[in-house]
Write a protein that holds these residues in place. Structure first.
Motif, PDB file in Angstrom:
ATOM      1  N   UNK A   1      93.622 -29.612  86.965  1.00 32.11           N
ATOM      2  CA  UNK A   1      93.194 -29.344  88.340  1.00 32.11           C
ATOM      3  C   UNK A   1      91.674 -29.360  88.451  1.00 32.11           C
ATOM      4  N   UNK A   2      90.988 -28.789  87.457  1.00 32.50           N
ATOM      5  CA  UNK A   2      89.517 -28.796  87.445  1.00 32.50           C
ATOM      6  C   UNK A   2      89.008 -30.228  87.294  1.00 32.50           C
ATOM      7  N   UNK A   3      89.606 -30.974  86.374  1.00 39.35           N
ATOM      8  CA  UNK A   3      89.191 -32.359  86.142  1.00 39.35           C
ATOM      9  C   UNK A   3      89.396 -33.216  87.387  1.00 39.35           C
ATOM     10  N   UNK A   4      90.525 -33.038  88.053  1.00 40.46           N
ATOM     11  CA  UNK A   4      90.797 -33.810  89.272  1.00 40.46           C
ATOM     12  C   UNK A   4      89.714 -33.563  90.321  1.00 40.46           C
ATOM     13  N   UNK A   5      89.258 -32.326  90.411  1.00 40.08           N
ATOM     14  CA  UNK A   5      88.222 -31.986  91.389  1.00 40.08           C
ATOM     15  C   UNK A   5      86.878 -32.615  90.995  1.00 40.08           C
ATOM     16  N   UNK A   6      86.531 -32.534  89.705  1.00 40.46           N
ATOM     17  CA  UNK A   6      85.288 -33.145  89.227  1.00 40.46           C
ATOM     18  C   UNK A   6      85.294 -34.662  89.430  1.00 40.46           C
ATOM     19  N   UNK A   7      86.474 -35.273  89.280  1.00 40.15           N
ATOM     20  CA  UNK A   7      86.582 -36.728  89.371  1.00 40.15           C
ATOM     21  C   UNK A   7      86.353 -37.244  90.798  1.00 40.15           C
ATOM     22  N   UNK A   8      86.313 -36.348  91.779  1.00 37.87           N
ATOM     23  CA  UNK A   8      86.024 -36.758  93.156  1.00 37.87           C
ATOM     24  C   UNK A   8      84.545 -37.098  93.355  1.00 37.87           C
ATOM     25  N   UNK A   9      83.694 -36.635  92.448  1.00 35.44           N
ATOM     26  CA  UNK A   9      82.251 -36.805  92.609  1.00 35.44           C
ATOM     27  C   UNK A   9      81.787 -38.169  92.096  1.00 35.44           C
ATOM     28  N   UNK A  10      80.895 -38.799  92.831  1.00 37.61           N
ATOM     29  CA  UNK A  10      80.209 -39.998  92.340  1.00 37.61           C
ATOM     30  C   UNK A  10      79.107 -39.549  91.382  1.00 37.61           C
TER      31      UNK A  10
ATOM     32  N   UNK B   1      77.299 -37.816  82.494  1.00 37.09           N
ATOM     33  CA  UNK B   1      78.387 -36.879  82.782  1.00 37.09           C
ATOM     34  C   UNK B   1      79.506 -37.559  83.560  1.00 37.09           C
ATOM     35  N   UNK B   2      79.135 -38.469  84.448  1.00 42.09           N
ATOM     36  CA  UNK B   2      80.135 -39.241  85.180  1.00 42.09           C
ATOM     37  C   UNK B   2      81.035 -39.998  84.190  1.00 42.09           C
ATOM     38  N   UNK B   3      80.404 -40.556  83.157  1.00 40.16           N
ATOM     39  CA  UNK B   3      81.167 -41.245  82.115  1.00 40.16           C
ATOM     40  C   UNK B   3      82.108 -40.305  81.377  1.00 40.16           C
ATOM     41  N   UNK B   4      81.622 -39.099  81.055  1.00 38.95           N
ATOM     42  CA  UNK B   4      82.481 -38.110  80.384  1.00 38.95           C
ATOM     43  C   UNK B   4      83.718 -37.799  81.229  1.00 38.95           C
ATOM     44  N   UNK B   5      83.509 -37.628  82.520  1.00 34.46           N
ATOM     45  CA  UNK B   5      84.616 -37.278  83.416  1.00 34.46           C
ATOM     46  C   UNK B   5      85.619 -38.430  83.516  1.00 34.46           C
ATOM     47  N   UNK B   6      85.100 -39.661  83.610  1.00 32.09           N
ATOM     48  CA  UNK B   6      86.001 -40.812  83.763  1.00 32.09           C
ATOM     49  C   UNK B   6      86.877 -41.029  82.525  1.00 32.09           C
ATOM     50  N   UNK B   7      86.294 -40.896  81.322  1.00 29.34           N
ATOM     51  CA  UNK B   7      87.126 -41.105  80.122  1.00 29.34           C
ATOM     52  C   UNK B   7      88.107 -39.948  79.921  1.00 29.34           C
ATOM     53  N   UNK B   8      87.726 -38.736  80.361  1.00 30.39           N
ATOM     54  CA  UNK B   8      88.694 -37.631  80.350  1.00 30.39           C
ATOM     55  C   UNK B   8      89.838 -37.935  81.292  1.00 30.39           C
ATOM     56  N   UNK B   9      89.488 -38.450  82.466  1.00 32.18           N
ATOM     57  CA  UNK B   9      90.488 -38.736  83.502  1.00 32.18           C
ATOM     58  C   UNK B   9      91.469 -39.818  83.065  1.00 32.18           C
ATOM     59  N   UNK B  10      90.950 -40.844  82.377  1.00 34.00           N
ATOM     60  CA  UNK B  10      91.864 -41.935  81.989  1.00 34.00           C
ATOM     61  C   UNK B  10      92.444 -41.779  80.587  1.00 34.00           C
ATOM     62  N   UNK B  11      92.133 -40.637  79.935  1.00 33.52           N
ATOM     63  CA  UNK B  11      92.770 -40.328  78.654  1.00 33.52           C
ATOM     64  C   UNK B  11      92.179 -41.022  77.450  1.00 33.52           C
ATOM     65  N   UNK B  12      90.955 -41.546  77.575  1.00 26.79           N
ATOM     66  CA  UNK B  12      90.349 -42.242  76.438  1.00 26.79           C
ATOM     67  C   UNK B  12      89.162 -41.488  75.832  1.00 26.79           C
TER      68      UNK B  12
END
Length: 240
Positions: A29-38, A56-67
């Motif tokens: 739920x926290x990650x989903x909220x962070x992933x809304x940010x550009x 940090x945007x890169x960190x969030x994106x790879x967390x989001x896509x599981x890589x």
């Protein structure tokens, strides 16, 4: 008995990685909220440079896509407290002590075992992120409480930012610590002393296999000694 420490902003990824664990629902739920940010919005959200925000945007994106690459939490974080914790060449007894007793409190992962696999990220409880209308602290409070509900003894090396995520009845059970330096007869407290001392103190707990308040009072480490006259039942003072 559990020992609680906070995360740190500094991280070291020049270490062996681990397989990831599935994210718990609260973390997702926290990650989903962070992933809304550009990346540009993260620059403002974190109050960091454009370069850091892009990272940090890169960190969030790879967390989001599981890589995302994951690392043992105790080794990934590399702030001043962590650098003063003995983390290399641990004996079997020292390793077992940390596995059994040490927990790390995170605004993304919750309360996790010392060597749990986690990915690099930047988040703390001072950040104004809302999860379904709740603050980060409110979002995590019940999970934090659940993590220590069976414990009869909790040693807190947390800053107030992390400590206040726990409900009041849990905080009242905690034993906390104050580290001071004697300079020409005047007792000084500041963050550098405290952070270094927390790491050295945790090392002393581990090396001496300490599990009780009475054992703690006998410790000396990095020039610090227990001062009964400056202590209370729930806050133990050490002076260097």
């Amino acid at each position: 008995m559990k020992i609680l420490i906070p995360t740190a902003k500094e991280m070291n990824t020049e270490i062996p990685s681990l397989d990831a664990n599935p994210l718990r629902p609260e973390s997702q739920a926290v990650l989903d909220e962070l992933a809304r940010y550009s990346a540009q919005e993260l620059e403002s959200f974190y109050k960091i440079s454009a370069e850091k925000a892009q990272e940090e945007y890169g960190h969030i994106q790879v967390l989001k896509n599981g890589t995302a690459r994951n690392y043992p939490a105790l080794h990934l974080f590399d702030g001043l407290m962590y650098r003063n914790i003995k983390r290399e060449n641990l004996s079997k007894a020292e390793q077992a002590y940390l596995v059994k007793h040490l927990m790390i409190t995170s605004a993304l992962y919750g309360v996790i075992p010392a060597f749990a696999p986690i990915a690099p990220h930047r988040l703390d409880f001072l950040m104004k992120l809302k999860i379904t209308g709740k603050s980060l602290k409110s979002h995590w409070q019940s999970a934090y409480e659940e993590s220590v509900k069976e414990e009869d003894c909790i040693f807190s090396l947390l800053s107030s930012e992390f400590e206040t995520v726990f409900p009041k009845e849990v905080r009242e059970q905690m034993v906390t610590f104050k580290f001071m330096e004697d300079r020409d007869g005047k007792l000084k407290v500041h963050s550098t002393i405290s952070k270094k001392a927390r790491g050295a103190f945790l090392t002393a707990l581990m090396e001496n296999q300490v599990t009780s308040v009475e054992e703690i009072k006998k410790l000396s480490f990095a020039g610090f000694r227990y001062r009964e006259d400056l202590s209370t039942g729930k806050e133990l003072a050490f002076v260097k």
